[in-house]
Design a protein around this motif. Structure first.
Motif, PDB file in Angstrom:
ATOM      1  N   TRP A 179       5.530   0.979   8.721  1.00  0.00           N
ATOM      2  CA  TRP A 179       6.072   0.581   7.417  1.00  0.00           C
ATOM      3  C   TRP A 179       7.613   0.550   7.430  1.00  0.00           C
ATOM      4  O   TRP A 179       8.235   0.717   6.385  1.00  0.00           O
ATOM      5  N   TRP A 229      -5.710   9.158  12.905  1.00  0.00           N
ATOM      6  CA  TRP A 229      -4.585   8.463  13.519  1.00  0.00           C
ATOM      7  C   TRP A 229      -3.611   9.409  14.207  1.00  0.00           C
ATOM      8  O   TRP A 229      -2.803   9.000  15.009  1.00  0.00           O
ATOM      9  N   HIS A 288       6.410  12.942   7.895  1.00  0.00           N
ATOM     10  CA  HIS A 288       5.169  12.165   8.054  1.00  0.00           C
ATOM     11  C   HIS A 288       4.841  12.123   9.543  1.00  0.00           C
ATOM     12  O   HIS A 288       5.613  11.571  10.333  1.00  0.00           O
ATOM     13  N   LEU A 308      -1.972  12.109   5.855  1.00  0.00           N
ATOM     14  CA  LEU A 308      -2.598  10.993   6.579  1.00  0.00           C
ATOM     15  C   LEU A 308      -4.095  11.166   6.847  1.00  0.00           C
ATOM     16  O   LEU A 308      -4.804  10.175   7.050  1.00  0.00           O
ATOM     17  N   ARG A 354       0.796  -1.232   0.000  1.00  0.00           N
ATOM     18  CA  ARG A 354       0.000   0.000   0.000  1.00  0.00           C
ATOM     19  C   ARG A 354       0.832   1.288   0.000  1.00  0.00           C
ATOM     20  O   ARG A 354       1.551   1.551  -0.930  1.00  0.00           O
ATOM     21  N   HIS A 386      -7.166   8.877   5.640  1.00  0.00           N
ATOM     22  CA  HIS A 386      -6.981   7.430   5.785  1.00  0.00           C
ATOM     23  C   HIS A 386      -8.313   6.754   6.081  1.00  0.00           C
ATOM     24  O   HIS A 386      -9.159   7.313   6.767  1.00  0.00           O
ATOM     25  N   ILE A 434       4.217  12.942   3.440  1.00  0.00           N
ATOM     26  CA  ILE A 434       3.157  11.941   3.299  1.00  0.00           C
ATOM     27  C   ILE A 434       1.986  12.366   4.181  1.00  0.00           C
ATOM     28  O   ILE A 434       2.143  12.493   5.402  1.00  0.00           O
ATOM     29  N   TYR A 461       3.471  10.481  11.828  1.00  0.00           N
ATOM     30  CA  TYR A 461       3.017   9.256  12.466  1.00  0.00           C
ATOM     31  C   TYR A 461       4.245   8.528  13.012  1.00  0.00           C
ATOM     32  O   TYR A 461       5.386   8.978  12.801  1.00  0.00           O
TER      33      TYR A 461
END
Ligand code: GP9
Length: 417
Positions: A133, A161, A126, A190, A79, A193, A188, A128
Motif C-alpha cells: 500500500w 501473511w 505493521h 493482520l 481498502r 485477513h 495495523i 508486513y
C-alpha cells in the motif's frame, strides 16, 4: 478551489465551536495508542455461538470504555489504506484506486504530523512488507518518525501473511516502552485477513454450524484477534502505559463474505437491505479513556473520518484550521443533529435516514429510508420514504466527496490553509 476552501472552512468552524466544550483538552498530553483491526466488523461484538462469546475481551473492555455501535467504515477500492487515510487524515478515499498509491507525494493535515507539532513522537507499526500500500512513502509524508514494518519484528508466531497479532501486539508494546512520551502509536493488525484460515493451534472457538466454512474461519480469526487484544491490554498495564494513554481501536473494512445466510443464522434474524448495509459498513469504534471515564454505549452515528478530530479534541489541539472533514464524536455537548456519515458511493446516514443511491445511477432508483430504533446489530424499523426527505442530505454528501477529491487530486491542502 474557492468552493473547496469554503467547504473546509465551514467544516473547520464546526470543530472550532467545540473548542469551548468541557472535554476539549481534558486528556491533554496523554499518549495515544490506536489500533486498526483487519476486516473487523461490528456484528461480532457481544455476539456468541452456543453461549460462548466471540469477543470476550472486547466485551469486558466495554465496561470501562465508550462504544459506538453505529460507527461505519468509509473505505472504497483502497481498502485497508483507505481506512488508514480516513482515520489519520480525515479525508474521503477516491472513487478509484488508493490515495496512498496515487497521491503519496501530496500534502495532508494528518494526526501524526499534528501531534508531532504539539510535542508528540509518532510511530506506525505493521508487521508486513513496508512497501505494501506504499506505506513507506506515505508514512513519511504523513509525519511518522518511525515505521516498524516486518523487518523490525521477530517472526516467532507465523500466521497467514506474516506475524500473528498476539506476538505483533506484544512486540509493539515492547517498542512503545522505548518511545519518548507523550507518543502516538498507530498499529495495523493482520491475522484476520481474508481468507481467515488460522493454523489449528490458534483455533480455540467451537464455531458449531459454521465449522469448515469461510464464515466459521472468520469467527475463529476474530476470536483470536480478540484474545490478542486482551494480552496486549495486560502488557500495557504491566508497562504502566494503560492509565497514561487514550487507547482505541476500530475495524478497517468488511470481511468480503457476500453470502448473507451465515450472518442471518448467527444473528438469528433475517436481514433487510438497510440491515445488510449497516452490517456491511458497521465496524466497531471502542475508546478507553485513561481515567475509565464516560463508559457506555453511544448510539450517535460516526465514521472513520471522525477519528482524528475526536482525538485532537480530547487532547485539546485545535483543528479548525486543518483540512479535515470529520467532527469530534466524544464531546460534553450533545451530538450534532445535522451530523452525516458520508460513504464513497454517495450514500449517507444521519441516524434517522439512510440514503442509498441507485447502482444504475438513475436518481429515481435511489432509496431513502427512514430508520428508527437502531441497535448494535441492525436497523430495527426501516421504511422507504419520500425521496425528497433525503434530497438535501444527498446533495451535501456529494459536496463533501467533491471537496475531498479536489483537495486530494489537486494537492490543495497548503493553499487552503
Ligand atoms: C497488508 C494489509 C492488508 O499490509 O494491510 O490490506 P488489505 O488487503 O486488507 O487492503
Amino acid at each position: 478551489e474557492t468552493e473547496a476552501k469554503q467547504w473546509f472552512q465551514t467544516r473547520g468552524e464546526v470543530r472550532g465551536q467545540l473548542e469551548s466544550d468541557a472535554l476539549f483538552g481534558k486528556y491533554k498530553g496523554k499518549n495515544v495508542i490506536m489500533i486498526q483491526l483487519e476486516a473487523f466488523q461490528n456484528f461480532v461484538i457481544n455476539s456468541s455461538i452456543g453461549g460462548v462469546p466471540i469477543t470476550p475481551n472486547m466485551n469486558k473492555l466495554l465496561e470501562s470504555s465508550l462504544y459506538f455501535p453505529n460507527f461505519y467504515h468509509q473505505t472504497a477500492q483502497g481498502r485497508t489504506s483507505d481506512a488508514d487515510l480516513a482515520a489519520n487524515v480525515s479525508l474521503q478515499p477516491l472513487p478509484t484506486g488508493s490515495v496512498f498509491i496515487r497521491y503519496a507525494q501530496h500534502q495532508y493535515d494528518s494526526m501524526p504530523q499534528t501531534l508531532r507539532d504539539n510535542g508528540y513522537t509518532a510511530a506506525a507499526f505493521h508487521a508486513y512488507d513496508g512497501g505494501f500500500w506504499n506505506r513507506n512513502m506515505m508514512y513519511d509524508q504523513l509525519g511518522y518518525e518511525k515505521f516498524y514494518s516486518k523487518k523490525d519484528f521477530t517472526m516467532n508466531e507465523p500466521i497467514g501473511w506474516s506475524l500473528g497479532d498476539k506476538s505483533f501486539f506484544q512486540q509493539s508494546v515492547q517498542k512503545m516502552t522505548q518511545e519518548k512520551e507523550p507518543f502516538y502509536s498507530f498499529m495495523i493488525s493482520l491475522s484476520s485477513h481474508h481468507p481467515y484460515k488460522l493454523p489449528q493451534s490458534a483455533q480455540t472457538l467451537d464455531t458449531k454450524q459454521f465449522k469448515g466454512t469461510m464464515f466459521g474461519d472468520y469467527l475463529e480469526a476474530v476470536h483470536y484477534v480478540d484474545a490478542s487484544l486482551g494480552t496486549m491490554i495486560d502488557a500495557l498495564k504491566q508497562a504502566g502505559l494503560w492509565d497514561k494513554s487514550i487507547f482505541l481501536f476500530y475495524g478497517d473494512h468488511d470481511n468480503s463474505i457476500s453470502d448473507w445466510k451465515p450472518f442471518e443464522s448467527l444473528l438469528g434474524q433475517s436481514l433487510d437491505e438497510t440491515e445488510r448495509f449497516r452490517i456491511l459498513k458497521g465496524v466497531p469504534l471502542i475508546v478507553h479513556l485513561p481515567d475509565d471515564a464516560r463508559a457506555g454505549t453511544y448510539e450517535q452515528p460516526g465514521g472513520q473520518l471522525d477519528i482524528t478530530p475526536t482525538i485532537l479534541h480530547l487532547l485539546g489541539i485545535a483543528s479548525s484550521d486543518k483540512v479535515m472533514i470529520g467532527t469530534p464524536l466524544i464531546t460534553a455537548a450533545p451530538p450534532r443533529a445535522d451530523k452525516k456519515v458520508v460513504f464513497r458511493s454517495g450514500a449517507y446516514t444521519d441516524g434517522s435516514v439512510l440514503y442509498l443511491p441507485a447502482e444504475d445511477g438513475l436518481p429515481e432508483h435511489s432509496k431513502c429510508y427512514s430508520i428508527t430504533g437502531t441497535g448494535a446489530t441492525g436497523t430495527k424499523h426501516a421504511q422507504l420514504t419520500d425521496q425528497s426527505v433525503c434530497h438535501t442530505g444527498a446533495q451535501e454528501a456529494r459536496k463533501e466527496l467533491e471537496a475531498s477529491d479536489l483537495v486530494v487530486e489537486y494537492n490543495l491542502v497548503l493553499q487552503l490553509h
